[in-house]
Design a protein around this motif. Structure first.
Motif, short mmCIF file in Angstrom:
data_model
loop_
_atom_site.label_atom_id
_atom_site.label_comp_id
_atom_site.label_asym_id
_atom_site.label_seq_id
_atom_site.Cartn_x
_atom_site.Cartn_y
_atom_site.Cartn_z
N ILE A 283 8.58 -1.45 12.51
CA ILE A 283 7.15 -1.14 12.47
C ILE A 283 6.53 -1.40 13.83
O ILE A 283 7.07 -2.14 14.66
CB ILE A 283 6.39 -1.96 11.40
CG1 ILE A 283 6.41 -3.45 11.73
CG2 ILE A 283 6.91 -1.68 10.01
CD1 ILE A 283 5.44 -4.25 10.87
N SER A 284 5.40 -0.75 14.04
CA SER A 284 4.54 -1.01 15.19
C SER A 284 3.18 -1.37 14.67
O SER A 284 2.73 -0.84 13.65
CB SER A 284 4.44 0.22 16.09
OG SER A 284 5.66 0.48 16.72
N LEU A 285 2.51 -2.28 15.36
CA LEU A 285 1.18 -2.72 14.97
C LEU A 285 0.13 -2.04 15.84
O LEU A 285 0.22 -2.09 17.07
CB LEU A 285 1.06 -4.24 15.12
CG LEU A 285 2.08 -5.10 14.40
CD1 LEU A 285 1.88 -6.56 14.76
CD2 LEU A 285 2.00 -4.88 12.91
N GLN A 286 -0.84 -1.39 15.21
CA GLN A 286 -1.97 -0.82 15.95
C GLN A 286 -3.00 -1.92 16.08
O GLN A 286 -3.67 -2.29 15.12
CB GLN A 286 -2.57 0.38 15.20
CG GLN A 286 -3.81 0.95 15.86
CD GLN A 286 -3.53 1.57 17.21
OE1 GLN A 286 -2.79 2.52 17.30
NE2 GLN A 286 -4.13 1.03 18.25
N MET B 18 -7.58 -8.19 14.22
CA MET B 18 -6.75 -8.05 15.42
C MET B 18 -5.79 -6.87 15.27
O MET B 18 -5.36 -6.30 16.26
CB MET B 18 -5.94 -9.33 15.67
CG MET B 18 -6.79 -10.56 15.87
SD MET B 18 -7.83 -10.37 17.31
CE MET B 18 -9.08 -11.56 16.95
N VAL B 19 -5.44 -6.55 14.02
CA VAL B 19 -4.58 -5.40 13.72
C VAL B 19 -5.33 -4.51 12.76
O VAL B 19 -5.90 -4.97 11.78
CB VAL B 19 -3.23 -5.86 13.10
CG1 VAL B 19 -2.41 -4.67 12.65
CG2 VAL B 19 -2.45 -6.71 14.08
N MET B 20 -5.33 -3.20 13.05
CA MET B 20 -6.06 -2.28 12.19
C MET B 20 -5.15 -1.31 11.43
O MET B 20 -5.61 -0.57 10.58
CB MET B 20 -7.10 -1.50 13.00
CG MET B 20 -6.53 -0.65 14.10
SD MET B 20 -7.80 0.09 15.14
CE MET B 20 -8.48 1.33 14.08
N GLY B 21 -3.85 -1.34 11.70
CA GLY B 21 -2.94 -0.45 10.99
C GLY B 21 -1.51 -0.68 11.44
O GLY B 21 -1.24 -1.40 12.40
N ILE B 22 -0.59 -0.03 10.70
CA ILE B 22 0.82 -0.12 11.06
C ILE B 22 1.42 1.28 11.06
O ILE B 22 0.89 2.20 10.42
CB ILE B 22 1.62 -1.03 10.10
CG1 ILE B 22 1.62 -0.44 8.68
CG2 ILE B 22 1.10 -2.44 10.12
CD1 ILE B 22 2.61 -1.14 7.74
N TYR B 23 2.51 1.41 11.79
CA TYR B 23 3.28 2.65 11.82
C TYR B 23 4.74 2.30 11.58
O TYR B 23 5.24 1.31 12.12
CB TYR B 23 3.15 3.35 13.18
CG TYR B 23 1.74 3.60 13.61
CD1 TYR B 23 0.96 4.57 12.99
CD2 TYR B 23 1.17 2.85 14.64
CE1 TYR B 23 -0.35 4.80 13.38
CE2 TYR B 23 -0.14 3.08 15.04
CZ TYR B 23 -0.88 4.05 14.41
OH TYR B 23 -2.18 4.27 14.81
N PHE B 24 5.43 3.14 10.80
CA PHE B 24 6.86 2.98 10.65
C PHE B 24 7.53 3.63 11.85
O PHE B 24 7.24 4.79 12.18
CB PHE B 24 7.39 3.64 9.37
CG PHE B 24 7.08 2.88 8.11
CD1 PHE B 24 6.99 1.51 8.09
CD2 PHE B 24 6.92 3.54 6.91
CE1 PHE B 24 6.73 0.80 6.92
CE2 PHE B 24 6.66 2.85 5.75
CZ PHE B 24 6.56 1.49 5.75
N THR B 25 8.44 2.92 12.50
CA THR B 25 9.20 3.50 13.61
C THR B 25 10.64 3.74 13.19
O THR B 25 11.34 4.50 13.83
CB THR B 25 9.16 2.58 14.84
OG1 THR B 25 9.68 1.29 14.48
CG2 THR B 25 7.75 2.44 15.36
#
Length: 158
Positions: free
Chosen positions: A80-83, A146-153
């Motif tokens: 995952i990546s954190l936006q 501090m984090v507004m969303g996630i992305y699957f990588t």
């Protein structure tokens, strides 16, 4: 009887009757109250939205992929990546950026309880749940995200 007494009796309402103009005053007062209540509701509902600003997107922090044992057998390799938000870059959670250890812990605890069928069939529902947990974990005491969303990588099941 004097003429003043006769005039008072003529103007006084009979038993069971309301005085003239009483209903008009009542309707006028109710109309004014409805207008005031409507204005107050509009003010409270629509001006409050303008104050609650959406967070501004900052940088994306990529975390190392982890392999998770699924509850019903099998594995999931997930990255995952954190936006993050601009607020995260300005000093939240330890200063310069976001530490991904809490997010990885939440990934492991969320997906290690999942069945293989859930991982493939309910992927979006699991992602929404995980995203909600991560955003909540990275929100400070004042309510600043501090984090507004996630992305699957990466998302590979076996």
């Amino acid at each position: 009887m004097s003429t003043k007494t006769k005039a008072k009796e003529k103007d006084a309402p009979a038993d069971g009757e309301e005085p003239k103009g009483g209903r008009k005053k009542l309707f006028l007062v109710l109309a004014v109250l409805l207008v005031v209540a409507g204005a107050a509701a509009y003010f409270l509902l629509f001006t409050g939205e303008a104050e609650a600003e959406e967070p501004v997107a900052g940088e994306v922090v990529a975390l190392e992929p982890v392999t998770v044992n699924l509850a019903g057998g099998g594995y999931l390799k997930i990255g995952i990546s954190l936006q993050t938000t601009e607020d995260a870059a300005s000093g939240g959670h330890g200063g310069g950026g976001v530490d991904g250890s809490q997010a990885l812990d939440l990934v492991i605890s969320t997906y290690s309880q999942a069945q293989p069928a859930d991982v493939t069939g309910a992927r979006e529902a699991l992602k929404e749940s995980l995203e909600h947990q991560i955003v909540e974990a990275y929100t400070d005491e004042e309510g600043v995200e501090m984090v507004m969303g996630i992305y699957f990588t990466e998302y590979v099941t076996q």
